[in-house]
Design a protein around this motif. Structure first.
Motif, mmCIF file in Angstrom:
data_model
loop_
_atom_site.group_PDB
_atom_site.id
_atom_site.type_symbol
_atom_site.label_atom_id
_atom_site.label_comp_id
_atom_site.label_asym_id
_atom_site.label_seq_id
_atom_site.Cartn_x
_atom_site.Cartn_y
_atom_site.Cartn_z
ATOM 1 N N THR A 65 0.837 -1.209 0.000
ATOM 2 C CA THR A 65 0.000 0.000 0.000
ATOM 3 C C THR A 65 0.868 1.254 0.000
ATOM 4 O O THR A 65 0.618 2.184 -0.773
ATOM 5 C CB THR A 65 -0.905 0.018 1.254
ATOM 6 N N GLU A 68 2.941 1.988 -3.294
ATOM 7 C CA GLU A 68 2.264 2.693 -4.391
ATOM 8 C C GLU A 68 2.605 4.183 -4.357
ATOM 9 O O GLU A 68 2.626 4.840 -5.404
ATOM 10 C CB GLU A 68 0.746 2.532 -4.282
ATOM 11 N N GLU A 106 -6.677 9.239 -2.878
ATOM 12 C CA GLU A 106 -7.047 7.824 -2.785
ATOM 13 C C GLU A 106 -5.899 6.937 -2.305
ATOM 14 O O GLU A 106 -6.093 6.051 -1.474
ATOM 15 C CB GLU A 106 -7.575 7.324 -4.130
ATOM 16 N N LYS A 107 -4.685 7.168 -2.819
ATOM 17 C CA LYS A 107 -3.528 6.358 -2.409
ATOM 18 C C LYS A 107 -3.201 6.556 -0.935
ATOM 19 O O LYS A 107 -2.928 5.604 -0.206
ATOM 20 C CB LYS A 107 -2.304 6.702 -3.259
ATOM 21 N N LYS A 109 -5.236 7.643 1.429
ATOM 22 C CA LYS A 109 -6.320 7.186 2.301
ATOM 23 C C LYS A 109 -6.087 5.735 2.725
ATOM 24 O O LYS A 109 -6.349 5.363 3.854
ATOM 25 C CB LYS A 109 -7.674 7.303 1.591
ATOM 26 N N LYS A 110 -5.552 4.938 1.798
ATOM 27 C CA LYS A 110 -5.253 3.537 2.118
ATOM 28 C C LYS A 110 -4.153 3.467 3.185
ATOM 29 O O LYS A 110 -4.223 2.657 4.106
ATOM 30 C CB LYS A 110 -4.805 2.781 0.860
ATOM 31 N N GLY A 114 -8.032 4.999 5.881
ATOM 32 C CA GLY A 114 -9.343 5.509 5.475
ATOM 33 C C GLY A 114 -9.618 6.946 5.887
ATOM 34 O O GLY A 114 -10.676 7.495 5.551
ATOM 35 N N HIS A 130 3.014 0.635 8.225
ATOM 36 C CA HIS A 130 3.204 0.108 6.866
ATOM 37 C C HIS A 130 4.660 -0.186 6.532
ATOM 38 O O HIS A 130 4.982 -0.416 5.374
ATOM 39 C CB HIS A 130 2.632 1.117 5.849
#
Length: 132
Positions: A65, A68, A106-107, A109-110, A114, A130
Motif C-alpha cells: 500500500t 504505491e 485515494e492512495k 487514504k489507504k 481511510g 506500513h
C-alpha cells in the motif's frame, strides 16, 4: 604657540598635558595585553560529533500500500517520510489554511487507514504501521 595663562596669571606647563596622554596610551596597551593572555589560557574544547542512531538508518521495507506512493525499495525511516512529504507537496495535498493537516488522496487514504484529513504528527504514526 604661547602657553595659556590660568587665573593666577602664570603660564600653564604644556608638558604635563602631553605626559598624561602618554600615560593613557600605556594603560590601554596593557589592557590589550592582559586580554590576549587570558584568551591564550583557555584550551579549545572540541565537541565530539553526534552519532546517528543505527536503528533509524536501518533500511525498512514498505508495505504494498505504501509502495504505491513512495516505491518498493527498502529505505531508512527518515527517507520514507521524506519521500512521503515530496509526494504530498507534488500533489498539493497539504491543507492551505491549516498547514499541519494533510488532505489525503485515494492512495494516501489507504495508507492513513481511510482517514481523509490527517495531522502531520499523526501521519508518521500511521506510516509506521506500513513499514517492516
Amino acid at each position: 604657540m604661547p602657553a595659556k595663562k590660568g587665573r593666577s596669571g602664570k603660564a600653564a606647563p604644556a608638558k604635563k598635558a602631553a605626559a598624561k596622554k602618554v600615560v593613557a596610551k600605556k594603560t590601554v596597551a596593557k589592557k590589550a595585553v592582559v586580554k590576549k593572555a587570558a584568551a591564550k589560557k583557555k584550551p579549545v574544547a572540541k565537541k565530539a560529533k553526534r552519532k546517528a542512531n543505527p536503528a533509524l538508518l536501518k533500511p525498512m521495507t514498505p508495505s504494498p500500500t505504501l509502495a504505491e506512493v513512495i516505491g518498493a525499495k527498502p529505505e531508512p525511516r527518515g527517507q520514507i517520510v521524506k519521500k512521503l512529504w515530496a509526494y504530498i507537496k507534488k500533489n498539493g495535498l497539504q491543507d492551505q489554511t491549516n498547514r499541519r493537516n494533510i488532505n489525503a488522496d485515494e492512495k494516501l487514504k489507504k495508507v492513513f487507514g481511510g482517514k481523509s484529513v490527517v495531522n502531520m504528527f499523526e501521519m508518521t504514526k500511521l506510516v509506521s504501521k506500513h513499514i517492516k
